[in-house]
Scaffold this motif. Structure first.
Motif, PDB file in Angstrom:
ATOM      1  N   GLY A 144      -0.254   3.718   1.644  1.00  0.00           N
ATOM      2  CA  GLY A 144      -0.816   4.345   2.852  1.00  0.00           C
ATOM      3  C   GLY A 144      -2.296   4.595   2.683  1.00  0.00           C
ATOM      4  O   GLY A 144      -3.053   4.584   3.648  1.00  0.00           O
ATOM      5  N   THR A 145      -2.694   4.819   1.423  1.00  0.00           N
ATOM      6  CA  THR A 145      -4.117   5.069   1.182  1.00  0.00           C
ATOM      7  C   THR A 145      -4.689   4.121   0.133  1.00  0.00           C
ATOM      8  O   THR A 145      -5.871   3.830   0.127  1.00  0.00           O
ATOM      9  CB  THR A 145      -4.365   6.518   0.695  1.00  0.00           C
ATOM     10  OG1 THR A 145      -3.551   6.727  -0.462  1.00  0.00           O
ATOM     11  CG2 THR A 145      -4.030   7.541   1.751  1.00  0.00           C
TER      12      THR A 145
ATOM     13  N   GLU B  58      -2.738  -3.136   7.166  1.00  0.00           N
ATOM     14  CA  GLU B  58      -4.066  -2.557   7.420  1.00  0.00           C
ATOM     15  C   GLU B  58      -4.071  -1.707   8.696  1.00  0.00           C
ATOM     16  O   GLU B  58      -4.718  -0.664   8.765  1.00  0.00           O
ATOM     17  CB  GLU B  58      -5.127  -3.660   7.494  1.00  0.00           C
ATOM     18  CG  GLU B  58      -5.468  -4.158   6.092  1.00  0.00           C
ATOM     19  CD  GLU B  58      -6.301  -5.420   6.048  1.00  0.00           C
ATOM     20  OE1 GLU B  58      -6.635  -5.956   7.123  1.00  0.00           O
ATOM     21  OE2 GLU B  58      -6.597  -5.871   4.919  1.00  0.00           O
TER      22      GLU B  58
ATOM     23  N   GLU C 178      -2.612   1.586   7.744  1.00  0.00           N
ATOM     24  CA  GLU C 178      -3.559   2.387   6.946  1.00  0.00           C
ATOM     25  C   GLU C 178      -4.609   3.043   7.855  1.00  0.00           C
ATOM     26  O   GLU C 178      -5.014   4.180   7.624  1.00  0.00           O
ATOM     27  CB  GLU C 178      -4.253   1.505   5.902  1.00  0.00           C
ATOM     28  CG  GLU C 178      -3.344   1.136   4.727  1.00  0.00           C
ATOM     29  CD  GLU C 178      -3.999   0.158   3.752  1.00  0.00           C
ATOM     30  OE1 GLU C 178      -3.731   0.272   2.537  1.00  0.00           O
ATOM     31  OE2 GLU C 178      -4.749  -0.737   4.197  1.00  0.00           O
TER      32      GLU C 178
ATOM     33  N   SER D 148       0.853  -1.198   0.000  1.00  0.00           N
ATOM     34  CA  SER D 148       0.000   0.000   0.000  1.00  0.00           C
ATOM     35  C   SER D 148       0.887   1.246   0.000  1.00  0.00           C
ATOM     36  O   SER D 148       2.034   1.202   0.456  1.00  0.00           O
ATOM     37  CB  SER D 148      -0.848  -0.040   1.274  1.00  0.00           C
ATOM     38  OG  SER D 148      -1.437   1.201   1.532  1.00  0.00           O
TER      39      SER D 148
END
Ligand code: AFP
Length: 432
Positions: free
Chosen positions: A397-398, A424, A427, A395
């Motif tokens: 982050g978003t 997760e 995030e 990811s």
């Protein structure tokens, strides 16, 4: 500094060597011991059970012809009883069986997972990795440590081994004859392989990542990603001007990681490990220096769902935003136990450990590097592809890294990759 000139090969593309690498002991021929007097049913059982049926067949050999119906029934019953044990024994390894990378790739080709062209490309990459491994190992002896005396397009000092490894990687890909466009982290722009023979795969690579570790003989690695050719971006050398070709090359490599057919890395460490995915899980092969082959050692790697190791350059803590800082602080809570910190500063090594032990690797954006440090094409997308194939997550982050559509060849994005639950959790903190 490595040049950005389009690659024009003068000789016809040489095929990468393809030899059968699955070395297993030859099973004894069933026919050699097939007895003369077996009924068809008994023969079938005999053939299924191979040499393990020898005890039963012994009764038939020499001077023991079947003399009665009862004897025949007994023999068939013995034969049937012998089958499960025989099958179980057949599966047992004799301790000398190995599956080499070449053999494994050919198997994927036979199973229709990859085509012959991709097999050749992957073989040529593994050859480049063997060559780089040997250069890395001998760097201190062969005067290959230190700076090359130039900076790459991103303003980073190039090490001698960055330049040499780039040449090795490019040469291997070009001589495979199966690559159309190649893009290296060490080159200004992607380049077209003019005399591509067939296949025309697009390959992106970082030939030697973590090279600032080289002079201390700490782990480094090569990273690659392979995309299928895009017809719109195929080069016609007869018609195109160089600038038009360059534009097509850029378009060809600016694909989201979602389109990757394969990605992988080779880690140069206490052992040399080649890890790859062709979209059916992640497999690891260790170089056996005695036979010069990568041998399957990590079958279907799965990242643990969670893991208490974090791998961030915490020296940048004061440059991070508050949400990230509070995430990092949460990992250090002693209740019930703080996470452990592990950071080599070499993505391949840090990622490899994360994949095997679980946890999270992160290179965030910060006040100094507003989009992070790592390159989307050569680092973040290939590693995220592997992470997902191993049951983990990648990811920025978003959003999912593999969904990011690059608009620049050397684009950088933040990267958080590793165990699904750990990514997760991060995030969630970043969402606030
Ligand atoms: P070098 O190739 O310049 O050593 O950079 C390595 C790298 O791209 C990646 O492999 C590391 O995870 C990261 O940079 C380390 O960066 P920091 O030194 O800023 O922690």
């Amino acid at each position: 500094m490595a040049s950005a000139t389009a690659l024009r090969l003068s000789s016809p593309a040489a095929l990468a060597g393809r030899s059968c690498g699955a070395c297993s002991a030859q099973a004894p021929s069933a026919s050699a011991t097939t007895p003369l007097f077996l009924s068809r049913a008994a023969k079938r059982v005999h053939n299924q059970s191979g040499s393990n049926f020898a005890g039963t067949t012994a009764a038939f050999q020499g001077n023991s012809p079947i003399s009665s119906g009862r004897q025949l029934k007994k023999i068939v019953a013995q034969a049937v009883a012998a089958v499960p044990a025989a099958k179980a024994t057949q599966k047992k390894s004799n301790g000398y069986e190995i599956v080499t990378l070449t053999g494994w790739l050919l198997r994927q080709e036979q199973d229709g997972v990859i085509d012959g062209e991709l097999t050749i490309v992957l073989n040529s990459i593994s050859l480049a990795c063997k060559q780089i491994a040997s250069l890395v190992q001998r760097a201190g002896i062969s005067n290959l440590t230190g700076l090359a005396g130039a900076a790459n397009v991103q303003g980073e000092d190039q090490k001698k081994l960055d330049v040499v490894s780039n040449d090795v990687f490019s040469n291997c890909l070009r001589s495979s004859g199966r690559t159309g466009i190649i893009a290296s982290e060490e080159e200004d722009t992607p380049v077209a392989v003019e005399e591509s023979y067939s296949g025309h795969y697009t390959v992106v690579f970082d030939p030697l990542d973590g090279s600032s570790n080289i002079d201390a003989a700490v782990s480094t690695g090569s990273i690659f990603g392979i995309y299928k050719p895009d017809e719109n971006c195929m080069i016609n050398f007869e018609e195109d001007e160089l600038t038009a070709q360059e534009a097509k090359c850029v378009t060809a490599v600016c694909q989201p990681g979602e389109n990757l057919l394969s990605s992988g890395y080779c880690m140069y460490s206490s052992s040399v490990i080649f890890v790859l995915s062709v979209g059916t899980g992640v497999y690891g092969f260790t170089l056996d220096p005695l036979i010069g082959e990568f041998v399957l050692t990590h079958d279907k790697i799965q990242i643990p769902k969670s893991g208490k190791i974090y791998s961030f350059n915490e020296g940048n803590y004061q440059l991070w935003d508050d949400k990230l800082k509070s995430y990092m602080d949460s990992l250090k809570q002693p209740d019930p136990k703080p996470y452990s910190a592990r950071y080599i500063g070499s993505l391949v090594g840090d990622f490899h450990r994360t994949m095997l032990y679980g946890g999270i690797y992160g290179y965030p954006a910060d006040k100094k590097s507003p989009t992070g440090k790592l390159r989307l094409l050569y680092e973040c997308a290939p590693m995220s592809f592997l992470a997902e194939q191993a049951g983990g997550k990648g990811s920025d982050g978003t959003q999912r890294v593999l969904d990011i559509h690059p608009d620049k060849v050397h684009q950088r994005v933040p990267l958080y990759v590793g165990s699904q639950e750990e990514v997760e959790k991060l995030e969630k903190y970043l969402r606030g």
